[in-house]
Enzyme design. Structure first.
Site, PDB file in Angstrom:
ATOM      1  N   CYS A  12     -60.688   5.191   2.267  1.00  0.00           N
ATOM      2  CA  CYS A  12     -60.204   6.433   1.632  1.00  0.00           C
ATOM      3  C   CYS A  12     -61.238   7.268   1.268  1.00  0.00           C
ATOM      4  CB  CYS A  12     -59.361   6.157   0.758  1.00  0.00           C
ATOM      5  SG  CYS A  12     -57.780   5.241   1.179  1.00  0.00           S
ATOM      6  N   HIS A  44     -58.655  12.460  -2.940  1.00  0.00           N
ATOM      7  CA  HIS A  44     -57.853  11.640  -2.105  1.00  0.00           C
ATOM      8  C   HIS A  44     -56.565  11.489  -2.453  1.00  0.00           C
ATOM      9  CE1 HIS A  44     -56.561   8.583   0.396  1.00  0.00           C
ATOM     10  NE2 HIS A  44     -56.542   7.700  -0.618  1.00  0.00           N
ATOM     11  N   ASN A  83     -50.292   8.825   1.870  1.00  0.00           N
ATOM     12  CA  ASN A  83     -51.898   8.312   1.788  1.00  0.00           C
ATOM     13  C   ASN A  83     -52.261   8.266   3.365  1.00  0.00           C
ATOM     14  OD1 ASN A  83     -54.246   7.297   1.635  1.00  0.00           O
ATOM     15  ND2 ASN A  83     -53.751   5.726   0.016  1.00  0.00           N
TER      16      ASN A  83
HETATM   17  N1  ACO Z   1     -39.445   0.045  -3.921  1.00  0.00           N
HETATM   18  C1  ACO Z   1     -39.075  -0.295  -5.115  1.00  0.00           C
HETATM   19  N2  ACO Z   1     -39.436  -1.054  -5.991  1.00  0.00           N
HETATM   20  C2  ACO Z   1     -40.870  -1.371  -5.725  1.00  0.00           C
HETATM   21  C3  ACO Z   1     -41.564  -1.169  -4.558  1.00  0.00           C
HETATM   22  C4  ACO Z   1     -40.771  -0.207  -3.657  1.00  0.00           C
HETATM   23  N3  ACO Z   1     -41.475   0.119  -2.601  1.00  0.00           N
HETATM   24  N4  ACO Z   1     -42.807  -1.332  -4.670  1.00  0.00           N
HETATM   25  C5  ACO Z   1     -42.770  -2.158  -6.004  1.00  0.00           C
HETATM   26  N5  ACO Z   1     -41.715  -2.122  -6.387  1.00  0.00           N
HETATM   27  C6  ACO Z   1     -41.489  -2.906  -7.672  1.00  0.00           C
HETATM   28  C7  ACO Z   1     -42.129  -3.962  -8.026  1.00  0.00           C
HETATM   29  O1  ACO Z   1     -41.748  -5.284  -7.343  1.00  0.00           O
HETATM   30  C8  ACO Z   1     -42.213  -4.411  -9.593  1.00  0.00           C
HETATM   31  O2  ACO Z   1     -40.957  -4.815  -9.768  1.00  0.00           O
HETATM   32  P1  ACO Z   1     -40.903  -5.715 -10.984  1.00  0.00           P
HETATM   33  O3  ACO Z   1     -41.178  -5.337 -12.079  1.00  0.00           O
HETATM   34  O4  ACO Z   1     -39.262  -6.448 -10.973  1.00  0.00           O
HETATM   35  O5  ACO Z   1     -41.647  -7.092 -10.514  1.00  0.00           O
HETATM   36  C9  ACO Z   1     -41.980  -2.663 -10.016  1.00  0.00           C
HETATM   37  O6  ACO Z   1     -41.557  -2.179  -8.841  1.00  0.00           O
HETATM   38  C10 ACO Z   1     -43.273  -2.042 -10.451  1.00  0.00           C
HETATM   39  O7  ACO Z   1     -44.459  -2.652  -9.383  1.00  0.00           O
HETATM   40  P2  ACO Z   1     -45.724  -2.263  -9.854  1.00  0.00           P
HETATM   41  O8  ACO Z   1     -46.887  -2.539  -8.730  1.00  0.00           O
HETATM   42  O9  ACO Z   1     -46.186  -2.211 -11.216  1.00  0.00           O
HETATM   43  O10 ACO Z   1     -45.719  -0.478  -9.983  1.00  0.00           O
HETATM   44  P3  ACO Z   1     -46.777   0.622 -10.105  1.00  0.00           P
HETATM   45  O11 ACO Z   1     -46.350   1.625 -11.021  1.00  0.00           O
HETATM   46  O12 ACO Z   1     -48.152   0.351 -10.418  1.00  0.00           O
HETATM   47  O13 ACO Z   1     -46.601   1.463  -8.733  1.00  0.00           O
HETATM   48  C11 ACO Z   1     -48.220   1.756  -6.802  1.00  0.00           C
HETATM   49  C12 ACO Z   1     -47.273   0.797  -7.528  1.00  0.00           C
HETATM   50  C13 ACO Z   1     -47.654   3.172  -6.591  1.00  0.00           C
HETATM   51  C14 ACO Z   1     -48.975   1.099  -5.754  1.00  0.00           C
HETATM   52  C15 ACO Z   1     -49.452   2.060  -7.857  1.00  0.00           C
HETATM   53  O14 ACO Z   1     -50.060   1.138  -8.487  1.00  0.00           O
HETATM   54  C16 ACO Z   1     -50.778   2.857  -7.160  1.00  0.00           C
HETATM   55  O15 ACO Z   1     -50.551   4.100  -6.528  1.00  0.00           O
HETATM   56  N6  ACO Z   1     -51.822   2.326  -7.073  1.00  0.00           N
HETATM   57  C17 ACO Z   1     -52.882   2.902  -6.516  1.00  0.00           C
HETATM   58  C18 ACO Z   1     -52.706   2.929  -4.961  1.00  0.00           C
HETATM   59  C19 ACO Z   1     -54.197   3.878  -4.514  1.00  0.00           C
HETATM   60  O16 ACO Z   1     -54.468   4.622  -5.192  1.00  0.00           O
HETATM   61  N7  ACO Z   1     -54.772   3.552  -3.398  1.00  0.00           N
HETATM   62  C20 ACO Z   1     -55.788   4.257  -2.991  1.00  0.00           C
HETATM   63  C21 ACO Z   1     -56.481   3.691  -2.105  1.00  0.00           C
HETATM   64  S1  ACO Z   1     -55.996   3.168  -0.783  1.00  0.00           S
HETATM   65  C22 ACO Z   1     -57.101   2.672   0.559  1.00  0.00           C
HETATM   66  O17 ACO Z   1     -58.165   2.652   0.264  1.00  0.00           O
HETATM   67  C23 ACO Z   1     -56.679   2.247   1.631  1.00  0.00           C
END
Ligand code: ACO
Length: 325
Positions: free
Chosen positions: A119, A252, A282
């Site tokens: 990214c 990004h 993304n």
């Molecule tokens: N739908 C419903 N529930 C979900 C989903 C979904 N799609 N995905 C995860 N959950 C649930 C999980 O199972 C978890 O449930 P639990 O508490 O019962 O275990 C809960 O939601 C919270 O999950 P987290 O992973 O802690 O959620 P978070 O608030 O951290 O959000 C996310 C996740 C959106 C992926 C976030 O961490 C994020 O954006 N991270 C950065 C991603 C990024 O910036 N990538 C850039 C680089 S990409 C690249 O280089 C290719």
């Protein structure tokens, strides 16, 4: 003697198939995967993404974006003497997407290669093109980010498959007497390989290992917020400018919460934050040039504006480019 490089045209392309969160939720439910529009919007800001058809590759998307950027710059493909494509989803192991795209543009002879920094790929590619122009190795470059991330998504993993989309963005970067790119700052730290990777690969025509994306979202989130601020500050310092000099921040487009928190750390009002993640998801290396082109064509970004472009992604890689548009 010209010793600067400047963006003279932008372009972008999205494959026609658009899925809203509701569309994706329904498709995933059919496969037994539960998610919701509310979860996706609240955690990421994403409302829709585009997916390419099965026979469409990164070079197909990239060439359409490139044609639009060339048109905006008033150039013909034959004027180009350098093509750099940032991608993690190439058409083939080799040759590069840049070579395939060069042929699709109907030209031959100019240097063409890919940059792989996930990214952060577009800020890496733009920095390399700027350096090649400043040293006189090139005068008119096409710098493109193009991805078909839908190909490497695990649609049984709701924590990743709702986040990504396909698309391409391009700029024409030309030698100039006046400064366009003011400074850049690139970094990588390979010890974080495990938190964001596609651990499979292709060898002898066979897929080895697991070729689908794996991400520890919360770990990536934490790292991203810190490095985006430090890269922006380092780039501003190199150009002897301050936060207040930035007209538009184009990070990004991965997650609205990461983007807003970066803007806050840079003391920038949220109105100066360019947001397209809601409509594109993304798109990895394509996200920054896509956001740039959309904002140029909507009239938001104007000639002379100071832009901070920032990438962060697998590797771990990160970086920033500060430029006068
Ligand atoms: N739908 C419903 N529930 C979900 C989903 C979904 N799609 N995905 C995860 N959950 C649930 C999980 O199972 C978890 O449930 P639990 O508490 O019962 O275990 C809960 O939601 C919270 O999950 P987290 O992973 O802690 O959620 P978070 O608030 O951290 O959000 C996310 C996740 C959106 C992926 C976030 O961490 C994020 O954006 N991270 C950065 C991603 C990024 O910036 N990538 C850039 C680089 S990409 C690249 O280089 C290719």
């Amino acid at each position: 003697m010209t010793c600067f490089s400047r963006i003279t045209g932008t372009g972008s392309y999205l494959p026609p198939r658009r899925l809203t969160n509701a569309d994706l939720v329904a498709e995933l439910a059919a496969g037994g995967v539960e998610t919701s529009d509310e979860w996706i919007v609240e955690r990421t800001g994403i409302r829709a993404r585009h997916f390419a058809a099965a026979d469409v590759s990164s070079s197909d998307l990239g060439v359409e974006a490139a044609k639009k950027a060339l048109e905006a710059a008033g150039l013909e493909p034959s004027d180009i003497d350098l093509i750099i494509v940032a991608t993690s989803t190439p058409d083939m192991v080799f040759p590069s997407v840049a070579c395939i795209l060069q042929n699709k543009l109907g030209i031959a002879g100019c240097a063409a290669f890919d940059v792989q920094a996930v990214c952060s790929g577009f800020v890496y590619a733009l920095t390399v093109a700027d350096a090649l122009i400043k040293t006189g190795s090139a005068t008119k470059a096409l710098v493109i980010g193009a991805e078909v991330f839908s190909r490497i998504l695990d649609f049984s993993d709701r924590t990743t498959c709702v986040l990504f989309g396909d698309g391409a963005g391009a700029v024409v970067l030309e030698a100039s007497d006046t400064p366009g790119i003011l400074a850049s700052d690139l970094h990588a730290d390979g010890k974080h390989v495990g938190i964001l990777c596609v651990p499979g690969h292709v060898s002898g025509g066979k897929v080895l290992g697991d070729p689908l994306l794996k991400m520890d979202g919360p770990a990536v989130f934490k790292l991203a917020v810190g490095v985006l601020e430090s890269a922006a500050r380092a780039t501003l310092a190199k150009a002897n400018l301050t936060d207040a000099d930035i007209d538009w921040l184009i990070p990004h487009q991965a997650n609205i919460r990461i983007m807003q928190s970066t803007a806050k750390k840079l003391k920038m009002p949220l109105e100066k934050l360019i947001v397209t993640v809601d409509q594109h998801g993304n798109t990895s290396a394509a996200s920054i040039p896509l956001a740039l082109d959309v904002s140029v064509r909507s009239g938001k970004i104007k000639k002379g504006d100071t832009l901070m472009l920032e990438g962060v992604g697998g590797g771990f890689t990160w970086g920033a480019v500060l430029l006068n548009y």
